[in-house]
Design a protein around this motif. Structure first.
Motif, short mmCIF file in Angstrom:
data_model
loop_
_atom_site.label_atom_id
_atom_site.label_comp_id
_atom_site.label_asym_id
_atom_site.label_seq_id
_atom_site.Cartn_x
_atom_site.Cartn_y
_atom_site.Cartn_z
N UNK A 39 -5.12 7.12 -6.83
CA UNK A 39 -6.25 7.00 -5.97
C UNK A 39 -6.29 6.14 -4.33
N UNK A 40 -6.19 6.98 -3.58
CA UNK A 40 -5.63 5.68 -2.32
C UNK A 40 -7.39 5.10 -1.80
N UNK A 41 -6.21 4.03 -1.51
CA UNK A 41 -7.24 3.10 -1.19
C UNK A 41 -6.41 1.93 0.52
N UNK A 42 -7.38 1.49 1.27
CA UNK A 42 -5.93 0.94 2.02
C UNK A 42 -5.87 -0.56 1.69
N UNK A 43 -6.63 -1.52 0.95
CA UNK A 43 -5.94 -2.82 0.58
C UNK A 43 -5.94 -2.68 -1.18
N UNK A 44 -5.28 -3.74 -2.09
CA UNK A 44 -5.20 -3.52 -2.92
C UNK A 44 -5.58 -5.26 -3.12
N UNK A 45 -6.85 -5.95 -3.66
CA UNK A 45 -7.13 -6.50 -4.79
C UNK A 45 -8.22 -6.98 -5.68
N UNK A 46 -8.03 -7.93 -6.49
CA UNK A 46 -8.65 -8.37 -7.49
C UNK A 46 -8.95 -9.57 -7.71
#
Length: 153
Positions: free
Chosen positions: A133-140
């Motif tokens: 799945x495309x996302x602009x940011x990766x943060x948790x």
């Protein structure tokens, strides 16, 4: 004596809560640092991590060979000498993501566990054709994965 006990309690309390981590934001992409002496398959796993991040965000993290840890957020991949066989832990600490194995295979397994659970990349995607799945940011808000040694060899 009392101060040491209080400091120890604060440290233990801090370890009980998993910290968050920002791999990709609008402003930056955290680099991936692979420790010196890691075998080629650990380096390939780090390259797979960078490739999957690029598939999701369009931004590719730099994969760095051993050297000083970059300032700010980064992914640190390495093996803890003498750790449990094929075990790993993945944990956010101080704005960094630490992927550490009990041996080199455990380190590799930790990288792929992070890719599958946190990035949500299908491990059989190459064969199934399922794209992440495309996302602009990766943060948790928190990152904490661990595996013990397998029960059989």
């Amino acid at each position: 004596m009392k101060e040491g006990f209080l400091l120890g309690m604060l440290l233990c309390a801090g370890l009980a809560f998993a910290e968050g981590f920002e791999l990709v934001t609008a402003e930056r992409v955290a680099p991936i640092l692979v420790a010196a002496g890691e075998p080629g398959y650990v380096r390939l796993a780090a390259e797979d991590l960078a490739s999957d991040v690029q598939k999701i965000t369009g931004k590719r993290p730099d994969v760095l060979a051993d050297g000083p840890a970059p300032a700010g957020a980064c992914v640190m991949i390495g093996t803890k000498a003498g750790g449990p066989w094929e075990s790993y832990r993945v944990e956010a600490k101080g704005g960094r993501l630490v992927i550490e194995g009990g041996d080199a295979r455990g380190t590799m397994f930790g990288v792929y566990a992070f890719i599958e659970t946190s990035l949500k990349v299908d491990p059989l995607g190459f064969w199934s054709g399922v794209e992440p799945h495309q996302r602009a940011e990766l943060k948790w808000p928190s990152v904490s994965l661990a595996s013990g040694s397998p029960s059989f060899k």
